[in-house]
Design a protein around this motif. Structure first.
Motif, PDB file in Angstrom:
ATOM      1  N   LEU A   1       0.812  -1.216   0.000  1.00 17.64           N
ATOM      2  CA  LEU A   1       0.000   0.000   0.000  1.00 17.64           C
ATOM      3  C   LEU A   1       0.850   1.271   0.000  1.00 17.64           C
ATOM      4  O   LEU A   1       0.438   2.305  -0.529  1.00 17.64           O
ATOM      5  CB  LEU A   1      -0.915   0.013   1.223  1.00 17.64           C
ATOM      6  N   GLY A   2       2.011   1.198   0.658  1.00 18.74           N
ATOM      7  CA  GLY A   2       2.851   2.380   0.801  1.00 18.74           C
ATOM      8  C   GLY A   2       2.602   3.134   2.095  1.00 18.74           C
ATOM      9  O   GLY A   2       3.264   4.127   2.376  1.00 18.74           O
ATOM     10  N   TYR A   3       1.651   2.655   2.894  1.00 21.57           N
ATOM     11  CA  TYR A   3       1.365   3.295   4.183  1.00 21.57           C
ATOM     12  C   TYR A   3       0.918   2.249   5.199  1.00 21.57           C
ATOM     13  O   TYR A   3       0.558   1.129   4.853  1.00 21.57           O
ATOM     14  CB  TYR A   3       0.292   4.375   4.034  1.00 21.57           C
ATOM     15  N   ALA A   4       0.971   2.634   6.473  1.00 20.85           N
ATOM     16  CA  ALA A   4       0.618   1.735   7.568  1.00 20.85           C
ATOM     17  C   ALA A   4      -0.552   2.322   8.357  1.00 20.85           C
ATOM     18  O   ALA A   4      -0.717   3.537   8.433  1.00 20.85           O
ATOM     19  CB  ALA A   4       1.809   1.526   8.499  1.00 20.85           C
ATOM     20  N   VAL A   5      -1.338   1.428   8.959  1.00 17.52           N
ATOM     21  CA  VAL A   5      -2.498   1.850   9.746  1.00 17.52           C
ATOM     22  C   VAL A   5      -2.460   1.193  11.127  1.00 17.52           C
ATOM     23  O   VAL A   5      -2.223  -0.007  11.245  1.00 17.52           O
ATOM     24  CB  VAL A   5      -3.824   1.477   9.049  1.00 17.52           C
ATOM     25  N   ASP A   6      -2.647   1.994  12.140  1.00 13.29           N
ATOM     26  CA  ASP A   6      -2.908   1.500  13.496  1.00 13.29           C
ATOM     27  C   ASP A   6      -4.422   1.589  13.654  1.00 13.29           C
ATOM     28  O   ASP A   6      -4.968   2.666  13.880  1.00 13.29           O
ATOM     29  CB  ASP A   6      -2.167   2.368  14.515  1.00 13.29           C
ATOM     30  N   ASN A   7      -5.067   0.448  13.502  1.00 12.81           N
ATOM     31  CA  ASN A   7      -6.526   0.392  13.507  1.00 12.81           C
ATOM     32  C   ASN A   7      -7.022   0.006  14.896  1.00 12.81           C
ATOM     33  O   ASN A   7      -7.346  -1.143  15.158  1.00 12.81           O
ATOM     34  CB  ASN A   7      -7.016  -0.609  12.455  1.00 12.81           C
TER      35      ASN A   7
END
Length: 276
Positions: A205-211
């Protein structure tokens, strides 16, 4: 009284400061530099035997050098494996690089804060933890914000994921093994293999998520700052109620654009093209 004569060699006092024709090197300094070079080139760490083989030092001497460097925090040793890697003592030497990065990133982080109304962060990898180098807090009464200097784990934060996705897998596994993967919320990833799969997704994706993984009511999106001398990333964080999953893509795009600008030029430009 006759003038006191300098003890420096004549050819060391020229305009250049040091003579070019003689060898003034010190054996002990040469050895320290050789060890530090080995440490810098290693991802997983080096063993005592590696130092002995690479430098030709007696084992007892190599041990004393490593021990002394460890006491000054320039080397950190894994208690289980015995492997040594560069320690936190070098963070002070990187302080100017960190300050320059912070100075470059701050106006862009402020721009992100103003655009989204949420907290923007700059974080770097400091040994096994993410340290917050700068935080531009949301102006809203209820906001999600750490404090400058706070440390968070690699596995439960968007900043950590964004940085870890561009580390060697062995390094990531080592950090997770030494620090563990404590559950911070019901959504925290606590399996090494699941985390590595998540990093594959981050790279895609090119990005990270802290969900909702680090805090039960918080969501965060981060992108890496590639091309810097320090493992670093920037992020946007907010209460989940104000930052729904459907808005993650928009925030990620803005972060990716800003990351490119931070690396390529120091300050944001206005609509007229002037430097802000």
């Amino acid at each position: 009284m006759p003038a006191e004569r300098s003890q420096e060699p004549d050819d060391a006092r020229g305009e250049g400061g040091f003579g070019e024709d003689r060898d003034y090197s010190l054996r002990a300094v040469d050895r320290v530099c050789a060890i530090l070079d080995l440490l810098q080139q290693s991802v997983d760490g080096i063993s005592l035997n590696t130092v002995v083989e690479a430098t030709g030092m007696p084992k007892s001497s190599a041990y004393r050098y490593l021990w002394t460097l460890e006491q000054h925090r320039y080397v950190e040793r894994d208690e289980e494996t015995g492997l040594c890697r560069l320690g936190l003592g070098f963070l002070g030497m990187q302080s100017r690089h960190l300050e320059l990065l912070r100075e470059c990133a701050r106006p862009w982080l402020e721009k992100l804060r103003d655009e989204f109304g949420e907290t923007a962060n700059l974080g770097v990898l400091d040994s096994d933890r993410i340290i917050y180098v700068d935080i531009i807090e949301s102006r809203r009464g209820v906001r999600l914000a750490a404090s400058r200097g706070d440390r968070d784990p690699l596995h439960a934060t968007a900043l950590g994921k964004a940085i870890a996705a561009h580390l060697a897998e062995d390094r990531v596994r080592d950090v997770l093994a030494r620090c563990g993967m404590p559950r911070r919320s019901a959504n925290t990833i606590t399996s090494v293999e699941a985390y590595l799969a998540e990093l594959d997704n981050v790279r895609s994706l090119g990005y990270a998520v802290d969900n909702l993984e680090n805090e039960a009511d918080g969501r965060c999106v981060a992108v890496p700052l590639l091309g810097t001398s320090i493992p670093a990333a920037i992020s946007l964080s907010a209460p989940a109620a104000r930052f729904p999953a459907k808005d993650v893509g928009k925030a990620a795009k803005a972060l990716l654009d800003v990351a490119t600008q931070i690396i390529s030029r120091p300050r944001p430009h206005t609509a007229d093209g002037d430097v802000a």
